[in-house]
Enzyme design. Structure first.
Site, PDB file in Angstrom:
ATOM      1  N   TYR A 134       0.866  -1.181   0.000  1.00 61.00           N
ATOM      2  CA  TYR A 134       0.000   0.000   0.000  1.00 61.00           C
ATOM      3  C   TYR A 134       0.901   1.228   0.000  1.00 61.00           C
ATOM      4  CZ  TYR A 134      -3.726   3.087   1.882  1.00 61.00           C
ATOM      5  OH  TYR A 134      -4.644   4.077   2.100  1.00 61.00           O
ATOM      6  N   GLN A 136       1.202   4.829  -0.096  1.00 55.74           N
ATOM      7  CA  GLN A 136       0.557   6.141   0.056  1.00 55.74           C
ATOM      8  C   GLN A 136       1.539   7.166   0.600  1.00 55.74           C
ATOM      9  OE1 GLN A 136      -3.580   6.594   1.600  1.00 55.74           O
ATOM     10  NE2 GLN A 136      -2.626   7.720   3.281  1.00 55.74           N
ATOM     11  N   GLY A 176       5.314  -0.869   4.021  1.00 60.93           N
ATOM     12  CA  GLY A 176       5.840  -2.190   4.381  1.00 60.93           C
ATOM     13  C   GLY A 176       5.697  -3.158   3.230  1.00 60.93           C
ATOM     14  N   GLN A 329       3.066  -1.175  42.947  1.00 60.40           N
ATOM     15  CA  GLN A 329       3.104  -2.049  41.770  1.00 60.40           C
ATOM     16  C   GLN A 329       1.690  -2.268  41.243  1.00 60.40           C
ATOM     17  OE1 GLN A 329       6.041  -2.856  40.654  1.00 60.40           O
ATOM     18  NE2 GLN A 329       5.961  -4.705  39.409  1.00 60.40           N
ATOM     19  N   ARG A 332       0.068   0.622  39.272  1.00 55.33           N
ATOM     20  CA  ARG A 332       0.600   0.807  37.912  1.00 55.33           C
ATOM     21  C   ARG A 332       0.221  -0.349  36.999  1.00 55.33           C
ATOM     22  NH1 ARG A 332       6.696   1.144  39.279  1.00 55.33           N
ATOM     23  NH2 ARG A 332       6.989   1.544  37.044  1.00 55.33           N
ATOM     24  N   GLY A 400      15.250  -3.946  36.358  1.00 52.41           N
ATOM     25  CA  GLY A 400      16.402  -4.049  35.448  1.00 52.41           C
ATOM     26  C   GLY A 400      16.256  -5.173  34.437  1.00 52.41           C
ATOM     27  N   GLU A 423      -1.531   4.587   9.772  1.00 48.09           N
ATOM     28  CA  GLU A 423      -2.990   4.681   9.661  1.00 48.09           C
ATOM     29  C   GLU A 423      -3.559   5.878  10.417  1.00 48.09           C
ATOM     30  OE1 GLU A 423      -4.998   2.964   7.518  1.00 48.09           O
ATOM     31  OE2 GLU A 423      -2.978   2.480   6.874  1.00 48.09           O
ATOM     32  N   ASP A 425      -1.742   9.620  12.289  1.00 44.86           N
ATOM     33  CA  ASP A 425      -1.030  10.083  13.483  1.00 44.86           C
ATOM     34  C   ASP A 425      -2.053  10.303  14.599  1.00 44.86           C
ATOM     35  OD1 ASP A 425       1.477  11.636  14.695  1.00 44.86           O
ATOM     36  OD2 ASP A 425      -0.332  12.810  15.063  1.00 44.86           O
TER      37      ASP A 425
END
Length: 663
Positions: A134, A136, A176, A329, A332, A400, A423, A425
């Site tokens: 595709y 574009q 792609g 924890q 989040r 880590g 597709e 922004d």
């Protein structure tokens, strides 16, 4: 130790039927059975191993991806897979040219090609006798499609279009599959007939010879180079493409909506132009589904590792505290777990919306199109942004070790984050939603009734006056109360923006000046959609012991964490008081406690194999530390005890002979 389930005790804590939740996550028993079978088929096939992907040089990595794509298609043919084919590609879990062939090239031809064009091109594409992409985006233009510079000029003498790249910035850039593999592309270019520019249209253009794969005359094509991360999207040949007066037959313009006659006359067909929206809705609903999949992978890894990892809190020489037991924890991690489920359910609803839009388009009913366009644009933006940020947060939640490639999280982030840009922004899409909201507000009182996800605006007078009636923390569990809170916030933010816009003599200048506020109003509207669809899901009959209760807890965590994060909006619009916000936070903490014993079972319900997760930290059996140690020794750097370069660069330094060394 092999064969030991280090998370067995966690799984015993589950207060719901995991097998039933797996079916809820999959969408149906049939979908679960297909996914389960295909994921295991891929996991057990050595052709699809991916544990060394992050260490491969680019050329080797890309060739490996070509092998996997070919093997996948071979399996599809051998096993006569039909509906399972897309799941096979999903569980192979490696970006490849086939993603664009099946996900963009074919849908665009189906959406914008005439019946005759579909018969010709789709029969070849379905058998992969041609491979498409595709084309574009250009070097100079992405979001502003109307600014594309590639031209397609009709030559009436030869009945051909001349495709040309007139400037450096007109080179196609990013598609792609374009760089090294695609034989054909749907190329978007400015249609010019008799000196008149008719805007951007799609054309099917052959790029490479079907025998030796070399670019055809007038075509310059290649890969744009390495991208962010190890492995990740570097398996994809994103390309650059330039045309030097390349001629194609007139019938290779996609002509379902508009046509150019043999005489060179441009005309609209009887088919309404709005049909192109069908393809867009399809692509965006698939992106939302992908967001749910990517976020759930990251959450699965972080949740399992948080249960395995222990740090601090040892009493009298006993075991340290599991990291997942710390409220910091949970606060989040659990909202991201809830978001994965929320995005799953809004993705299911978008599949219904696509079917509804398609049926309406076929019946020439365009009444819901503006709302469907705004809704899919907004949800694409919201879900991909939260998912990209959520994957990174999961990496941080793993400390880590999350930074190691073997955790699977760096590559997952690198491979997913482009979704915030392709597709549409994400900020540009939210501004499109904002325009729709401002238009809706301006039409209130004219008799035009808002429909679908914007229907709440029809009760604008009530929403502007109403006040939250919450008196106890548990009142925030009432769906009607929650829905009105999010509706009032969204409505008041939109009306406030509209009032501020009205102060400007020039509406466009006002829109530009207020764009940051408008984006926030659009986010509020989109969050309302996700909350409402999660609540609607809970109105359904959901079988399985304890399943609905867990989903209710996750839904509560989803909307209460949003209320906490955007507390300023809710307080500034005066719908809730500071006391009611505090009650919401109290309930949120209680829900974290409720979900905690079920956390491992809730991520087990995704039914992901260790192969698909690609993470030592997220292993099903929790056997993390021995496997991390084992993996370290597989790094090519450890192939020799003394590193290459020691004698040239390190020994002279140690022996104080550096000034005489040949560097």
């Amino acid at each position: 130790m092999e064969g030991v389930d280090y998370l067995a005790d966690e799984r015993k804590k589950a207060e719901f039927d995991v097998e039933s939740m797996k079916i809820v996550w999959a969408g149906s028993r049939h979908a679960f059975e297909v996914s389960d079978r295909i994921s295991k088929l891929v996991a057990n096939d050595p052709a699809f191993r991916k544990d060394e992907r992050a260490m491969l040089p680019r050329k080797e990595l890309f060739k490996n991806t070509l092998r996997k794509a070919a093997t996948a298609y071979k399996r599809i043919v051998e096993l006569r897979l039909t509906e399972e084919a897309s799941r096979l590609r999903f569980y192979i879990d490696e970006p490849a040219y086939t993603d664009l062939h099946w996900g963009m090239f074919i849908p665009v031809i189906k959406g914008q090609g005439t019946d005759e064009q579909q018969r010709k091109w789709l029969s070849l594409a379905y058998k992969m006798q041609i491979i498409g992409c595709y084309a574009q985006t250009e070097l100079g233009h992405g979001s502003n499609v109307q600014g594309l510079e590639t031209t397609a000029t009709f030559d009436p003498q030869t009945d051909e279009f001349v495709i040309h790249s007139p400037t450096l910035t007109s080179k196609k850039w990013w598609p792609g599959g374009l760089g090294k593999v695609s034989t054909h592309a749907v190329v978007f270019a400015r249609l010019i007939t008799d000196g008149e520019d008719h805007g951007v249209h799609g054309f099917i253009v052959q790029l490479r010879d079907l025998e030796d794969h070399r670019p055809l005359p007038g075509i310059t094509v290649g890969d744009i180079g390495m991208k962010f991360g190890n492995g990740a999207y570097n398996t994809m040949d994103n390309g650059v493409l330039s045309f030097d007066h390349v001629r194609i037959p007139r019938n290779q313009m996609l002509m379902r909506v508009s046509q150019v006659t043999r005489e060179g006359k441009y005309k609209k067909s009887d088919v309404p132009w709005q049909l192109v929206y069908g393809t867009m809705v399809y692509v965006r609903q698939s992106i939302v589904a992908d967001a749910s999949s990517a976020l759930s992978k990251a959450v699965c890894i972080a949740t399992r590792y948080s249960a395995v990892r222990r740090q601090f809190g040892s009493q009298n020489g006993g075991p340290e505290t599991q990291v997942i037991d710390y409220k910091t924890q949970q606060s989040r991690l659990f909202p991201l777990l809830a978001s994965a489920y929320a995005f799953r359910f809004v993705g299911e609803w978008l599949k219904w919306l696509y079917t509804d839009v398609t049926q309406r388009l076929q019946a020439n009913d365009f009444s819901t199109l503006p709302e469907a366009h705004a809704c899919t644009a907004g949800l694409k933006s919201l879900t991909t942004s939260i998912t990209a940020d959520g994957i990174e947060e999961c990496r941080k939640l793993c400390g880590g070790h999350g930074y190691l490639c073997s955790s699977g999280l760096p590559e997952l982030f690198a491979v997913y984050v482009p979704a915030c840009t392709y597709e549409g922004d994400n900020v540009v899409l939210l501004l499109q939603v904002a325009r729709f909201l401002m238009k809706t507000v301006s039409q209130l009182g004219t008799g035009k009734q808002p429909v679908g996800t914007i229907a709440y605006m029809g009760r604008i007078e009530h929403l502007l006056k109403s006040r939250c009636s919450v008196q106890r923390a548990d009142d925030w569990l009432k769906p009607s109360q929650v829905l009105e809170a999010f509706e009032a916030r969204a409505a008041r933010m939109s009306v406030s923006c509209a009032q501020n816009l009205s102060k400007f003599d020039n509406p466009e200048k006002g829109f530009a000046e207020l764009s940051a506020d408008l984006v926030e109003a659009a986010v509020a509207h989109c969050q309302l959609i996700v909350v409402s669809k999660f609540l609607e899901k809970l109105e359904q009959d959901i079988p399985g012991e304890g399943v609905k209760q867990q989903l209710e807890a996750l839904c509560g965590i989803y909307y209460l964490s949003l209320l906490h994060k955007h507390q300023g909006d809710f307080l500034a619009t005066s719908y809730i008081t500071a006391k009611q916000a505090a009650l919401a936070n109290e309930l949120l903490r209680n829900l974290f406690t409720k979900v905690r014993p079920n956390a491992i079972a809730l991520v087990d319900s995704f039914n992901y194999t260790d192969h698909f997760l690609g993470s030592i930290l997220g292993r099903y059996d929790g056997n993390v530390y021995p496997k991390l140690y084992e993996a370290a020794w597989k790094d090519p750097l450890n192939n020799t005890v003394v590193p290459d370069g020691y004698h040239e660069y390190v020994r002279p330094l140690l022996k104080q002979q550096l000034l005489n060394a040949k560097l």
